[in-house]
Design a protein around this motif. Structure first.
Motif, PDB file in Angstrom:
ATOM      1  N   CYS A   1      31.532  46.763  77.933  1.00 11.30           N
ATOM      2  CA  CYS A   1      32.335  45.745  77.263  1.00 11.30           C
ATOM      3  C   CYS A   1      33.733  45.670  77.856  1.00 11.30           C
ATOM      4  N   THR A   2      34.167  46.742  78.499  1.00 10.11           N
ATOM      5  CA  THR A   2      35.469  46.776  79.175  1.00 10.11           C
ATOM      6  C   THR A   2      35.305  47.497  80.503  1.00 10.11           C
ATOM      7  N   GLN A   3      36.206  47.262  81.414  1.00 12.50           N
ATOM      8  CA  GLN A   3      36.165  47.901  82.722  1.00 12.50           C
ATOM      9  C   GLN A   3      37.340  48.864  82.870  1.00 12.50           C
ATOM     10  N   SER A   4      37.446  49.841  82.002  1.00 14.65           N
ATOM     11  CA  SER A   4      38.533  50.816  82.104  1.00 14.65           C
ATOM     12  C   SER A   4      37.977  52.216  81.888  1.00 14.65           C
TER      13      SER A   4
ATOM     14  N   ALA B   1      38.867  54.084  79.662  1.00 14.94           N
ATOM     15  CA  ALA B   1      38.775  54.299  78.212  1.00 14.94           C
ATOM     16  C   ALA B   1      37.384  53.922  77.687  1.00 14.94           C
ATOM     17  N   THR B   2      36.578  53.294  78.521  1.00 13.25           N
ATOM     18  CA  THR B   2      35.229  52.891  78.138  1.00 13.25           C
ATOM     19  C   THR B   2      34.401  54.113  77.779  1.00 13.25           C
ATOM     20  N   THR B   3      33.712  54.018  76.654  1.00 13.41           N
ATOM     21  CA  THR B   3      32.819  55.107  76.262  1.00 13.41           C
ATOM     22  C   THR B   3      31.369  54.644  76.160  1.00 13.41           C
ATOM     23  N   LEU B   4      31.133  53.333  76.109  1.00 18.15           N
ATOM     24  CA  LEU B   4      29.767  52.809  76.001  1.00 18.15           C
ATOM     25  C   LEU B   4      29.383  52.089  77.286  1.00 18.15           C
TER      26      LEU B   4
ATOM     27  N   LEU C   1      19.100  50.580  77.609  1.00 12.43           N
ATOM     28  CA  LEU C   1      19.412  51.989  77.716  1.00 12.43           C
ATOM     29  C   LEU C   1      20.919  52.087  77.543  1.00 12.43           C
ATOM     30  N   ALA C   2      21.377  52.767  76.493  1.00  9.23           N
ATOM     31  CA  ALA C   2      22.803  52.844  76.180  1.00  9.23           C
ATOM     32  C   ALA C   2      23.274  54.294  76.250  1.00  9.23           C
ATOM     33  N   LEU C   3      24.354  54.492  77.000  1.00  7.38           N
ATOM     34  CA  LEU C   3      24.942  55.810  77.180  1.00  7.38           C
ATOM     35  C   LEU C   3      26.312  55.821  76.520  1.00  7.38           C
ATOM     36  N   GLN C   4      26.481  56.646  75.510  1.00  5.59           N
ATOM     37  CA  GLN C   4      27.756  56.795  74.801  1.00  5.59           C
ATOM     38  C   GLN C   4      28.417  58.074  75.309  1.00  5.59           C
ATOM     39  N   LEU C   5      29.535  57.901  76.026  1.00  2.00           N
ATOM     40  CA  LEU C   5      30.258  59.033  76.603  1.00  2.00           C
ATOM     41  C   LEU C   5      31.355  59.508  75.660  1.00  2.00           C
ATOM     42  N   PRO C   6      31.728  60.774  75.743  1.00  2.00           N
ATOM     43  CA  PRO C   6      32.869  61.236  74.961  1.00  2.00           C
ATOM     44  C   PRO C   6      34.156  60.608  75.514  1.00  2.00           C
TER      45      PRO C   6
ATOM     46  N   TYR D   1      24.979  41.788  72.548  1.00  2.00           N
ATOM     47  CA  TYR D   1      24.361  42.660  71.555  1.00  2.00           C
ATOM     48  C   TYR D   1      25.219  43.909  71.361  1.00  2.00           C
ATOM     49  N   PHE D   2      25.762  44.437  72.441  1.00  2.00           N
ATOM     50  CA  PHE D   2      26.577  45.646  72.390  1.00  2.00           C
ATOM     51  C   PHE D   2      28.064  45.350  72.193  1.00  2.00           C
TER      52      PHE D   2
END
Length: 185
Positions: A56-59, A61-64, A74-79, A115-116
Motif C-alpha cells: 500500500c506504500t513504498q517506504s 515503514a511498510t509492514t504489509l 499471499l500476505a506477509l505482515q512484517l514487524p 482489498y488490502f
C-alpha cells in the motif's frame, strides 16, 4: 424334460432385465451424488514465486507486503522496523509466526490491491479458504539499486508450513523467493 419358452415368459425376462438395469443406474447415480465434493477446496500447492510484490506504500515503514494471483493472495505482515533504509551488512531474519505472519487465502472472486489497502473491504468478496503459516523463517538482504536511487529488499522464505482453518496442513509449499521490494533512498 422339454422347456417351452413362450412369448409371455420371454417378456417377463426382458421386463426383469430392464428393472435390474434401472435399479443399477439409480444406485450408481445416488452413489455419485453422495460421493461428490460438497464444495470444499483442497489446496494442492502454494506457489507465488513468479508473482510480483505489492504494497500500500513504498517506504521502509511498510509492514504489509502481498501478492495477488487472481482469486488467491499471499500476505506477509512484517514487524515494524524490519526494513531499513541502509544496505544490510548481514542477513536480517524474522521468524514466522512469532515475529511475522504469512497468510494464504482463496477468494470467491478476483481481488485487487484495494482489498488490502482500502479502509473498507471490497464488497462481495468472500474468503473461501484461509491458511496461516505455522512455521518458517524470513530472510532479508538490502542493497542499493544499480542507479543508486532506491533500496532493494530481497525477501526469501524458508521452512514455511501452512495450516488451514480446518486444521489441515499444506505440505506442498513452493515459496523460496518472496521477491524484491523497492523503497526510495
Amino acid at each position: 424334460a422339454l422347456k417351452i419358452i413362450t412369448f409371455e415368459s420371454k417378456l417377463k425376462t426382458m421386463k426383469s432385465n430392464t428393472l435390474m438395469r434401472k435399479l443399477f443406474l439409480a444406485v450408481l447415480l445416488m452413489s455419485l451424488f453422495f460421493s461428490c465434493s460438497d464444495g470444499d477446496i483442497t489446496i494442492q500447492s502454494i506457489s507465488f514465486n513468479e508473482i510480483g510484490i505489492e504494497s500500500c506504500t513504498q517506504s521502509t515503514a511498510t509492514t504489509l507486503l502481498f501478492k495477488i494471483n487472481g482469486t488467491e493472495s499471499l500476505a506477509l505482515q512484517l514487524p515494524e522496523g524490519l526494513l531499513k533504509s541502509s544496505v544490510s551488512e548481514q542477513t536480517i531474519q524474522s521468524s514466522i509466526p512469532n515475529q511475522a505472519t504469512l497468510n494464504y487465502r482463496i477468494f470467491s472472486e478476483y481481488i485487487s490491491a484495494s482489498y488490502f489497502c482500502s479502509v473498507l473491504p471490497e464488497i462481495g468478496v468472500n474468503v473461501i479458504k484461509d491458511a496461516y503459516a505455522t512455521a518458517g523463517t524470513i530472510f532479508i538482504n538490502t542493497s542499493l539499486s544499480e542507479d543508486g536511487n532506491n533500496f532493494e529488499h530481497k525477501i526469501q522464505l524458508s521452512g514455511v508450513s501452512f495450516t488451514d482453518q480446518d486444521g489441515k496442513r499444506i505440505t506442498d509449499v513452493n515459496l523460496n523467493d518472496f521477491g524484491i521490494f523497492t523503497t526510495p533512498k
